[in-house]
Design a protein around this motif. Sequence first.
Motif, PDB file in Angstrom:
ATOM      1  N   ALA A   1       0.755  -1.355   0.016  1.00  0.00           N
ATOM      2  CA  ALA A   1       0.102  -0.004  -0.056  1.00  0.00           C
ATOM      3  C   ALA A   1       0.946   1.260  -0.215  1.00  0.00           C
ATOM      4  CB  ALA A   1      -1.068   0.091   1.269  1.00  0.00           C
ATOM      5  N   ARG A   2       1.855   1.103   0.653  1.00  0.00           N
ATOM      6  CA  ARG A   2       2.774   2.401   0.866  1.00  0.00           C
ATOM      7  C   ARG A   2       3.635   2.532  -0.583  1.00  0.00           C
ATOM      8  NH1 ARG A   2       5.654   1.141   5.253  1.00  0.00           N
ATOM      9  NH2 ARG A   2       7.358  -0.023   4.118  1.00  0.00           N
ATOM     10  N   ILE A   3       3.873   1.576  -1.076  1.00  0.00           N
ATOM     11  CA  ILE A   3       4.639   1.770  -2.541  1.00  0.00           C
ATOM     12  C   ILE A   3       3.437   2.069  -3.428  1.00  0.00           C
ATOM     13  CG2 ILE A   3       5.541   0.292  -4.544  1.00  0.00           C
ATOM     14  CD1 ILE A   3       6.856  -1.341  -2.104  1.00  0.00           C
ATOM     15  N   THR A   4       2.384   1.635  -3.426  1.00  0.00           N
ATOM     16  CA  THR A   4       1.321   2.000  -4.324  1.00  0.00           C
ATOM     17  C   THR A   4       0.872   3.581  -4.325  1.00  0.00           C
ATOM     18  OG1 THR A   4       0.151  -0.232  -4.543  1.00  0.00           O
ATOM     19  CG2 THR A   4      -1.081   1.635  -5.197  1.00  0.00           C
ATOM     20  N   ALA A   5       0.826   4.087  -3.080  1.00  0.00           N
ATOM     21  CA  ALA A   5       0.734   5.525  -2.566  1.00  0.00           C
ATOM     22  C   ALA A   5       2.019   6.311  -3.316  1.00  0.00           C
ATOM     23  CB  ALA A   5       0.579   5.578  -1.278  1.00  0.00           C
ATOM     24  N   GLN A   6       3.016   5.841  -3.154  1.00  0.00           N
ATOM     25  CA  GLN A   6       4.325   6.775  -3.448  1.00  0.00           C
ATOM     26  C   GLN A   6       4.340   6.695  -4.966  1.00  0.00           C
ATOM     27  OE1 GLN A   6       7.954   5.279  -1.700  1.00  0.00           O
ATOM     28  NE2 GLN A   6       9.120   6.905  -2.659  1.00  0.00           N
ATOM     29  N   PHE A   7       4.353   5.645  -5.627  1.00  0.00           N
ATOM     30  CA  PHE A   7       4.511   5.383  -7.105  1.00  0.00           C
ATOM     31  C   PHE A   7       3.342   5.450  -8.144  1.00  0.00           C
ATOM     32  CE2 PHE A   7       8.353   3.364  -5.068  1.00  0.00           C
ATOM     33  CZ  PHE A   7       9.220   4.374  -5.401  1.00  0.00           C
TER      34      PHE A   7
ATOM     35  N   ASP B   1       0.430  -4.230 -11.713  1.00  0.00           N
ATOM     36  CA  ASP B   1      -0.020  -3.106 -12.829  1.00  0.00           C
ATOM     37  C   ASP B   1       0.854  -2.023 -12.921  1.00  0.00           C
ATOM     38  OD1 ASP B   1      -1.808  -2.074 -14.604  1.00  0.00           O
ATOM     39  OD2 ASP B   1      -2.838  -1.048 -13.080  1.00  0.00           O
ATOM     40  N   ASN B   2       2.289  -2.343 -13.491  1.00  0.00           N
ATOM     41  CA  ASN B   2       3.017  -1.141 -13.620  1.00  0.00           C
ATOM     42  C   ASN B   2       3.142  -0.519 -15.057  1.00  0.00           C
ATOM     43  OD1 ASN B   2       5.571  -2.522 -14.754  1.00  0.00           O
ATOM     44  ND2 ASN B   2       4.857  -4.039 -13.040  1.00  0.00           N
TER      45      ASN B   2
ATOM     46  N   ILE C   1       9.152  -6.578 -11.161  1.00  0.00           N
ATOM     47  CA  ILE C   1       9.709  -5.295 -10.880  1.00  0.00           C
ATOM     48  C   ILE C   1       9.823  -5.094  -9.190  1.00  0.00           C
ATOM     49  CG2 ILE C   1       7.351  -4.397 -10.370  1.00  0.00           C
ATOM     50  CD1 ILE C   1       8.287  -1.897 -11.957  1.00  0.00           C
ATOM     51  N   ALA C   2       9.291  -5.902  -8.369  1.00  0.00           N
ATOM     52  CA  ALA C   2       9.477  -5.938  -6.962  1.00  0.00           C
ATOM     53  C   ALA C   2      10.966  -6.766  -6.505  1.00  0.00           C
ATOM     54  CB  ALA C   2       8.264  -6.521  -6.255  1.00  0.00           C
TER      55      ALA C   2
END
Length: 82
Positions: free
Chosen positions: A49-55, A61-62, A69-70
């Motif tokens: 959730a933190r990575i989704t919010a940041q990026f 789904d990138n 990617i992770a």
Amino acid sequence: DSDSSSNESNGKQQPAKKKVVNKRLLAKLAARGETLEEREQRRAERRAARITAQFGYTAQDNPFNDPNIAETFTWKKKGDSA
């Protein structure tokens, strides 16, 4: 015997990582009524959730269409030349 131990440390095979059991952590989890696996899952969800919010995108789904990617990137050619 010393030759066999030095071969093991210099060999290409890496021993499987053993999880270190932290008794204080286990006691804390027991007080919460949570298992270690549940804690790891909860932390993974929070991290995602933190990575989704940041990026602005998830690992699945990138914009690069990269399924890995992770994961940590390792430049293989650089490792081969060294």
